[in-house]
Each structure stands twice: as C-alpha cells, then as structure tokens.
Design a protein around this motif. Structure first.
Motif, PDB file in Angstrom:
ATOM      1  N   ASP A  28      12.406  12.349  -5.086  1.00 47.15           N
ATOM      2  CA  ASP A  28      13.326  12.550  -3.966  1.00 47.15           C
ATOM      3  C   ASP A  28      12.613  12.400  -2.632  1.00 47.15           C
ATOM      4  O   ASP A  28      11.731  13.184  -2.296  1.00 47.15           O
ATOM      5  N   GLY A  29      13.018  11.388  -1.870  1.00 46.96           N
ATOM      6  CA  GLY A  29      12.521  11.218  -0.514  1.00 46.96           C
ATOM      7  C   GLY A  29      13.600  11.455   0.510  1.00 46.96           C
ATOM      8  O   GLY A  29      13.452  11.087   1.677  1.00 46.96           O
ATOM      9  N   VAL A  30      14.711  12.082   0.093  1.00 51.45           N
ATOM     10  CA  VAL A  30      15.880  12.257   0.964  1.00 51.45           C
ATOM     11  C   VAL A  30      15.980  13.676   1.497  1.00 51.45           C
ATOM     12  O   VAL A  30      16.225  13.909   2.675  1.00 51.45           O
TER      13      VAL A  30
ATOM     14  N   LYS B 177      11.235  -3.891   1.207  1.00 55.87           N
ATOM     15  CA  LYS B 177      10.327  -3.664   2.322  1.00 55.87           C
ATOM     16  C   LYS B 177      10.749  -4.453   3.549  1.00 55.87           C
ATOM     17  O   LYS B 177      11.167  -5.596   3.456  1.00 55.87           O
ATOM     18  N   VAL B 178      10.620  -3.839   4.713  1.00 57.75           N
ATOM     19  CA  VAL B 178      10.867  -4.503   5.992  1.00 57.75           C
ATOM     20  C   VAL B 178       9.531  -4.718   6.666  1.00 57.75           C
ATOM     21  O   VAL B 178       8.698  -3.799   6.735  1.00 57.75           O
ATOM     22  N   VAL B 179       9.288  -5.938   7.159  1.00 57.77           N
ATOM     23  CA  VAL B 179       7.994  -6.257   7.758  1.00 57.77           C
ATOM     24  C   VAL B 179       8.169  -6.884   9.135  1.00 57.77           C
ATOM     25  O   VAL B 179       9.199  -7.508   9.429  1.00 57.77           O
TER      26      VAL B 179
ATOM     27  N   VAL C  97       9.935   2.588  -1.309  1.00 60.45           N
ATOM     28  CA  VAL C  97       9.335   3.417  -2.349  1.00 60.45           C
ATOM     29  C   VAL C  97      10.195   3.394  -3.605  1.00 60.45           C
ATOM     30  O   VAL C  97       9.690   3.310  -4.729  1.00 60.45           O
ATOM     31  N   GLY C  98      11.520   3.448  -3.423  1.00 60.55           N
ATOM     32  CA  GLY C  98      12.411   3.474  -4.573  1.00 60.55           C
ATOM     33  C   GLY C  98      12.284   2.248  -5.448  1.00 60.55           C
ATOM     34  O   GLY C  98      12.189   2.348  -6.678  1.00 60.55           O
TER      35      GLY C  98
ATOM     36  N   PRO D  84       0.789  -1.239   0.000  1.00 62.55           N
ATOM     37  CA  PRO D  84       0.000   0.000   0.000  1.00 62.55           C
ATOM     38  C   PRO D  84       0.818   1.285   0.000  1.00 62.55           C
ATOM     39  O   PRO D  84       0.702   2.101  -0.919  1.00 62.55           O
ATOM     40  N   VAL D  85       1.625   1.510   1.031  1.00 59.65           N
ATOM     41  CA  VAL D  85       2.324   2.793   1.144  1.00 59.65           C
ATOM     42  C   VAL D  85       3.342   2.961   0.029  1.00 59.65           C
ATOM     43  O   VAL D  85       3.395   4.002  -0.644  1.00 59.65           O
ATOM     44  N   GLN D  86       4.157   1.910  -0.199  1.00 58.14           N
ATOM     45  CA  GLN D  86       5.230   2.046  -1.181  1.00 58.14           C
ATOM     46  C   GLN D  86       4.699   2.259  -2.598  1.00 58.14           C
ATOM     47  O   GLN D  86       5.095   3.197  -3.294  1.00 58.14           O
ATOM     48  N   PHE D  87       3.798   1.385  -3.028  1.00 57.26           N
ATOM     49  CA  PHE D  87       3.363   1.465  -4.418  1.00 57.26           C
ATOM     50  C   PHE D  87       2.394   2.618  -4.661  1.00 57.26           C
ATOM     51  O   PHE D  87       2.417   3.228  -5.729  1.00 57.26           O
TER      52      PHE D  87
END
Length: 328
Positions: free
Chosen positions: A218-220, A323-325, A156-157, A125-128
């Motif tokens: 850019d998420g940095v 992704k980390v879960v 996200v990347g 959900p969040v990433q895509f």
C-alpha cells in the motif's frame, strides 16, 4: 547559456506545479567516489510532488533541483572511481535529477544494457528497488501466496506486479480505469479490481472464499490502508510504503492482536541512508531479469525538461501509467 552552466528545473518555493521553473546552474564537478552523468532521462516519482509541496518529512528547502534518479552517460569521474567516461548508467541521485548533468556516488550506480533505453532505465531504481524490498526484504513473499497491489499500473505498482508474478504469487491488482487494469493484467496480475466501482475488500473476500490475502502493498494510505486490513488472511501483513492520498492510515491494535496481523513500514530513502547494502541486495537480480527481458520497464509518458510542471500535473491527476520521465 555558457559552457559552464546547465539547464535545470528548480523548485523556487513550496507550492503548486507552477513553482517548477527553468533555471541555469553551474555544471557540478564530481568528488571522490563520484561520477557526473550527462542526463538523457530523469525519473519522476510521487515523492518529487510531495517535496515540491513542502510536505515531505526531512525534504530539501527551496530553491532546489528535484529528481531522485537520472539515466545517461558518464562524462566525468572523480578519484577512486572504476566507471569510465562513456559508460551507460542510471543512478539514485537523491536530488538533482531534473537537469542536464547530475552527480552520483558510484555506489548508487547501475549499468544500463545496450538494449535498454535511457527512458526505460530511468524507470528502474526507485520503482523496482521499492517493489523488490517491499515484497521480499520487508514482506517476505513466498511462492503461492496471495498479494494485493494497489495502484498497480503506476510506477511502483507495475514493478511490484511483475516481481510478484516472477516470484509465483497470486496477484490481486487495483486501479481506477479499465486501461490501467488491462496493463496490470498484461504484466501478470491474476485478478483486477476497479476500486472506483466496487469495494476491493468485498471482491477479495468473495474471490478467496473469505480467506483473504497474505500481503498487501500500500502506497496510498488513508481509507485504502484501512480497507486493506480487512483483506488480510490470518497472519497476513501490510507493507506501507507511502501515503499518496495525503492521509495516513489508522490501526486498531486489537484487530492486529487477534488476527496476528503485521503492519510494516518501508521508506526507500531512509532505508538507503541507514542500510544501503540491504536495499541493494536485490539489485543484481533485478538487473539480470531486466537484461533478459523477463520484466518490462514501463515508460508511461515522456516530457521535455521544461515541461516538468505538466508532468507533475499529469501524475497528480492520475492521468499516467507506468513511469513518467523528463528528457533534457
């Protein structure tokens, strides 16, 4: 633990990862239009880290259960719900995902195909949705355009690389290690750059004969954002969706004017609260290509629920890809 309580992870106070502590809470009950999910996997996002630190604008106050997305099976439903007990789903829950049970509005549910594991579903959900909206709804990506994607092996990347590749873009990807660059290449990146060894702006100018790229995701923030502006072609745009560096970028409006550049901000949570229909417009497309195995839901690491602090540390130390879960 009684039959009326569940295991959770709480942020007991703002601070380092050691403020993430196992706690018991009452099992929540779904209200009208809501379902309760027996959680099999909870996605971890960098926003969870920032909320834990107390640096997230408008974030919750301790004590709270973090976790924006949860995948599992529906085990209870409220009035007015079409989903049934036993359905496999993943949801954007806002907060509360680091638990054995989570409540979600049915409007924020996505069905999980049988072939997709719950850990993979928690990567969705969040990433895509962030990647899709940054590229298409906000960024207006067109086939054949050049796009620079930072942290291309992250959640996200890695999603953005796949979606941009599916859209026919030429992709420049940055990351900090060769292993991460190899992952970005496997996902569809055409050019990879180790930003710890060279200036990505110089590399892009060389590779494009000085023309630059049409779009940057850019998420940095910070220096990365500043250097990204140097990579833009005339009429290029930057879509800023985060500031993982802890610092905002800076903008010279004179440069924007004379180069006809655009800087566009995107925040999934705020946008979802104000225009959910727009945010979810791309969900059927993403779900369809995921079901058809046209994209990969990349799970980089799995941690037991009780090891949430270790998971946060791994993300902050840039030890993870994809992704980390958490798995209760």
């Amino acid at each position: 633990m009684s039959n009326d309580t569940m295991r959770t992870i709480e942020v007991t106070e703002f601070g380092y990862s050691d403020v993430l502590e196992p706690r018991e809470r009452p099992i929540p009950q779904p209200g009208e239009g809501e379902v309760r999910i027996a959680v099999e996997a909870a996605g971890i996002n960098y926003a969870d880290v920032v909320q834990r630190q107390g640096a997230y604008p408008g974030g919750p106050e301790p004590p709270f259960v973090p976790g924006m997305e949860a995948a599992g099976t529906v085990d209870a439903v409220g009035p007015g719900v079409e989903h049934e007990v036993g359905d496999r789903v993943v949801a954007m829950v806002g907060n509360g995902g680091y638990a054995e049970y989570a409540i979600s509005s049915e409007s924020r549910l996505f069905d999980v195909p049988e072939r997709v594991s719950f850990a993979e579903a928690a990567a969705f959900p969040v990433q895509f949705l962030t990647a899709h909206n940054c590229l298409h709804e906000w960024g207006g990506l067109e086939s054949g355009e050049r796009v620079l994607i930072h942290a291309a092996a992250g959640g996200v990347g890695s999603a953005a690389v796949q979606l941009a590749s599916d859209a026919g873009a030429e992709i420049f990807a940055t990351a900090s290690t060769q292993a991460k660059l190899d992952l970005a290449s496997d996902l569809g990146a055409d050019h990879t750059i180790n930003y710890t060894e060279t200036s990505f702006a110089d590399e892009i100018q060389d590779a494009t004969d000085g023309q630059g790229v049409d779009m940057v995701l850019d998420g940095v923030g910070g220096e990365t954002f500043d250097e990204s502006l140097e990579c833009l072609s005339h009429f290029g745009r930057v879509v800023a969706y985060g500031a993982a560096s802890g610092m905002p970028g800076s903008i010279d409006t004179g440069t924007l004017l004379f180069a006809n550049h655009s800087v566009i901000g995107f925040h999934l949570g705020q946008a979802m609260a104000r225009d959910p229909a727009r945010i979810l417009r791309g969900a059927p497309t993403i779900a369809e290509i995921a079901e058809n195995a046209d994209i990969g839901l990349t799970v980089g690491a799995r941690f037991d629920l009780e090891d949430a602090a270790d998971a946060h540390d791994a993300i902050q130390n840039r030890e993870t890809t994809g992704k980390v879960v958490l798995e209760p």
